[in-house]
Design an enzyme around this catalytic site. Sequence first.
Site, PDB file in Angstrom:
ATOM      1  N   GLY A  72      -2.594  11.748  -4.636  1.00 26.48           N
ATOM      2  CA  GLY A  72      -2.218  11.407  -5.991  1.00 26.48           C
ATOM      3  C   GLY A  72      -3.175  11.804  -6.924  1.00 26.48           C
ATOM      4  O   GLY A  72      -3.168  12.131  -8.118  1.00 26.48           O
ATOM      5  N   ASN A 155      -0.808  -0.377  -9.586  1.00 28.60           N
ATOM      6  CA  ASN A 155      -1.412  -0.448  -8.400  1.00 28.60           C
ATOM      7  C   ASN A 155      -1.757  -1.835  -8.342  1.00 28.60           C
ATOM      8  O   ASN A 155      -2.192  -2.482  -7.161  1.00 28.60           O
ATOM      9  CB  ASN A 155      -2.315   0.610  -8.044  1.00 28.60           C
ATOM     10  CG  ASN A 155      -3.500   0.683  -8.954  1.00 28.60           C
ATOM     11  OD1 ASN A 155      -3.162   0.940 -10.408  1.00 28.60           O
ATOM     12  ND2 ASN A 155      -4.561   0.661  -8.953  1.00 28.60           N
ATOM     13  N   GLN A 183       2.712   4.249  -6.683  1.00 32.67           N
ATOM     14  CA  GLN A 183       2.893   2.946  -6.185  1.00 32.67           C
ATOM     15  C   GLN A 183       4.665   2.735  -6.125  1.00 32.67           C
ATOM     16  O   GLN A 183       5.137   2.224  -5.369  1.00 32.67           O
ATOM     17  CB  GLN A 183       2.367   2.060  -6.965  1.00 32.67           C
ATOM     18  CG  GLN A 183       0.770   1.922  -6.766  1.00 32.67           C
ATOM     19  CD  GLN A 183       0.263   1.433  -5.356  1.00 32.67           C
ATOM     20  OE1 GLN A 183       1.257   0.927  -4.558  1.00 32.67           O
ATOM     21  NE2 GLN A 183      -0.963   1.636  -4.981  1.00 32.67           N
ATOM     22  N   ALA A 204       1.819  10.307  -0.053  1.00 31.02           N
ATOM     23  CA  ALA A 204       2.536  10.075   1.127  1.00 31.02           C
ATOM     24  C   ALA A 204       1.976   8.789   1.650  1.00 31.02           C
ATOM     25  O   ALA A 204       2.675   8.102   2.321  1.00 31.02           O
ATOM     26  CB  ALA A 204       2.315  11.186   2.306  1.00 31.02           C
ATOM     27  N   HIS A 205       0.567   8.508   1.367  1.00 30.90           N
ATOM     28  CA  HIS A 205      -0.126   7.300   2.296  1.00 30.90           C
ATOM     29  C   HIS A 205       0.404   5.949   1.633  1.00 30.90           C
ATOM     30  O   HIS A 205       0.265   4.928   2.465  1.00 30.90           O
ATOM     31  CB  HIS A 205      -1.546   7.492   2.359  1.00 30.90           C
ATOM     32  CG  HIS A 205      -2.510   7.237   1.190  1.00 30.90           C
ATOM     33  ND1 HIS A 205      -3.186   6.057   1.010  1.00 30.90           N
ATOM     34  CD2 HIS A 205      -2.733   7.909   0.046  1.00 30.90           C
ATOM     35  CE1 HIS A 205      -3.577   5.923   0.102  1.00 30.90           C
ATOM     36  NE2 HIS A 205      -3.226   7.204  -0.761  1.00 30.90           N
ATOM     37  N   THR A 241      -4.686  27.284   2.151  1.00 34.06           N
ATOM     38  CA  THR A 241      -3.959  26.789   3.211  1.00 34.06           C
ATOM     39  C   THR A 241      -3.304  25.451   3.104  1.00 34.06           C
ATOM     40  O   THR A 241      -3.761  24.570   2.910  1.00 34.06           O
ATOM     41  CB  THR A 241      -4.698  27.181   4.591  1.00 34.06           C
ATOM     42  OG1 THR A 241      -5.439  28.492   4.431  1.00 34.06           O
ATOM     43  CG2 THR A 241      -3.746  27.157   5.688  1.00 34.06           C
ATOM     44  N   CYS A 325      -9.050   1.022  -4.606  1.00 32.02           N
ATOM     45  CA  CYS A 325      -9.743   2.415  -4.794  1.00 32.02           C
ATOM     46  C   CYS A 325     -10.985   2.091  -5.594  1.00 32.02           C
ATOM     47  O   CYS A 325     -12.083   2.704  -5.664  1.00 32.02           O
ATOM     48  CB  CYS A 325      -8.925   3.227  -5.483  1.00 32.02           C
ATOM     49  SG  CYS A 325      -7.273   3.364  -4.899  1.00 32.02           S
TER      50      CYS A 325
END
Length: 386
Positions: A72, A155, A183, A204-205, A241, A325
């Site tokens: 994010g 959040n 969120q 994703a988390h 990559t 965070c």
Amino acid sequence: MAKIIYLDNAATTQTDSKVLGKMLPSFTKEYGNASSSHFFGKQARESIEKAREIIAKKLNSSPEEIIFTSGGTESNNLALKGLFFNSRNRELGKNHIITTKIEHDCILNTCKWLEKQGAKVTYLDVDNQGLVNPKEIVSAITPSTLVVSIIQGNNEIGTLQDIKEIGKICKKKGVYFHIDACQSFTKTPIDVKKHNLDLVTINAHKIHGPKGVGALFIKKGTKIEALLNGGGHERGLRSGTENTSGVIGFGEAVRISKTQDINKIQKLRDYFIKQLLKIEKTKINGSLKNRLANNINLSFGDIEGEAISSHLENFGIVISTGSACASHTLKKSHVLKAIGCNDLEINSSIRISLSKYNTKTHVDYFIKKLKPVVKTLRQMSPYATT
Ligand SMILES: Cc1ncc(COP(=O)(O)O)c(C=O)c1O
């Protein structure tokens, strides 16, 4: 220690075993580089493109409009800096960004940094529920406005903004519309066409996927500059990559996300709130109506949220006392401040965020343990009046 009851899912979530299972072969057997032309590379490329399709479908976008990133934070940086530098390079005179006072730090700090590069930023106020007034967005837009960037689901307090209405305004005024949906993604519908979205940040988390992977939806035709120079991966917008395992996990997390789970979480949240409000002097922060299905933010008024949290930790209960965070900075929540909470309300706040793994038994256990903690802390509190 007692069994863990994890109630900090806005910070991060447990990786679903199905997600992990899907990722594992990419570490052990199918570990090619997606840019390689041999069959090993093609295998990895195929897996990445499958995940891209799943995510694109969820947003009602085309796969080519999804750019994978490291999460994010990077997606938000790419959105705002990428638009700003492209506009500056083309000397369009569009250097104005409109955002709100309740954004995640990765938007607010990007905006602060961009101000040093010549951007003008309007930080909109919100009301006492955390809602932005779309009329204020209309008033803030000037001929130099480049983008409106809004957090869809907050959040800390869970407030959900009316992105449909804001999208209409941005389209009419000809300015880009970016949402930070870290969120809200999979918890509330996001349709990039219906909602007139130009850029969407997701990761994703927060949805039982792995950490360190996210994406930015960039509507076809959006003029944006890459922030990383390299091999030209991700349509030249994000060199490096590809994080094949992470992307595969992200795709699987989206594929297995279910509306039924969200409905179940919301029901549990409402039951939880009802029980919490039975405790004297508690107050819910944020909107009760327009709220993320898994969020509860609560103030006790006269006792420290940190003290509540550490007492509950002794019983294996994990919650947060603000934005995880930002909690290492120990600064007062800018979000609670923006909705008008006073210092006592801010210091006495806790955030509980649920996931599909939580049950009524967890809630009942939490309430049972919380009540005596509150009672003891209130007996010691210099602010308590009873
Ligand atoms: C609303 C919001 N935006 C952005 C982020 C940053 O995402 P990431 O941890 O993937 O960098 C978070 C994570 O806490 C968030 O809640």
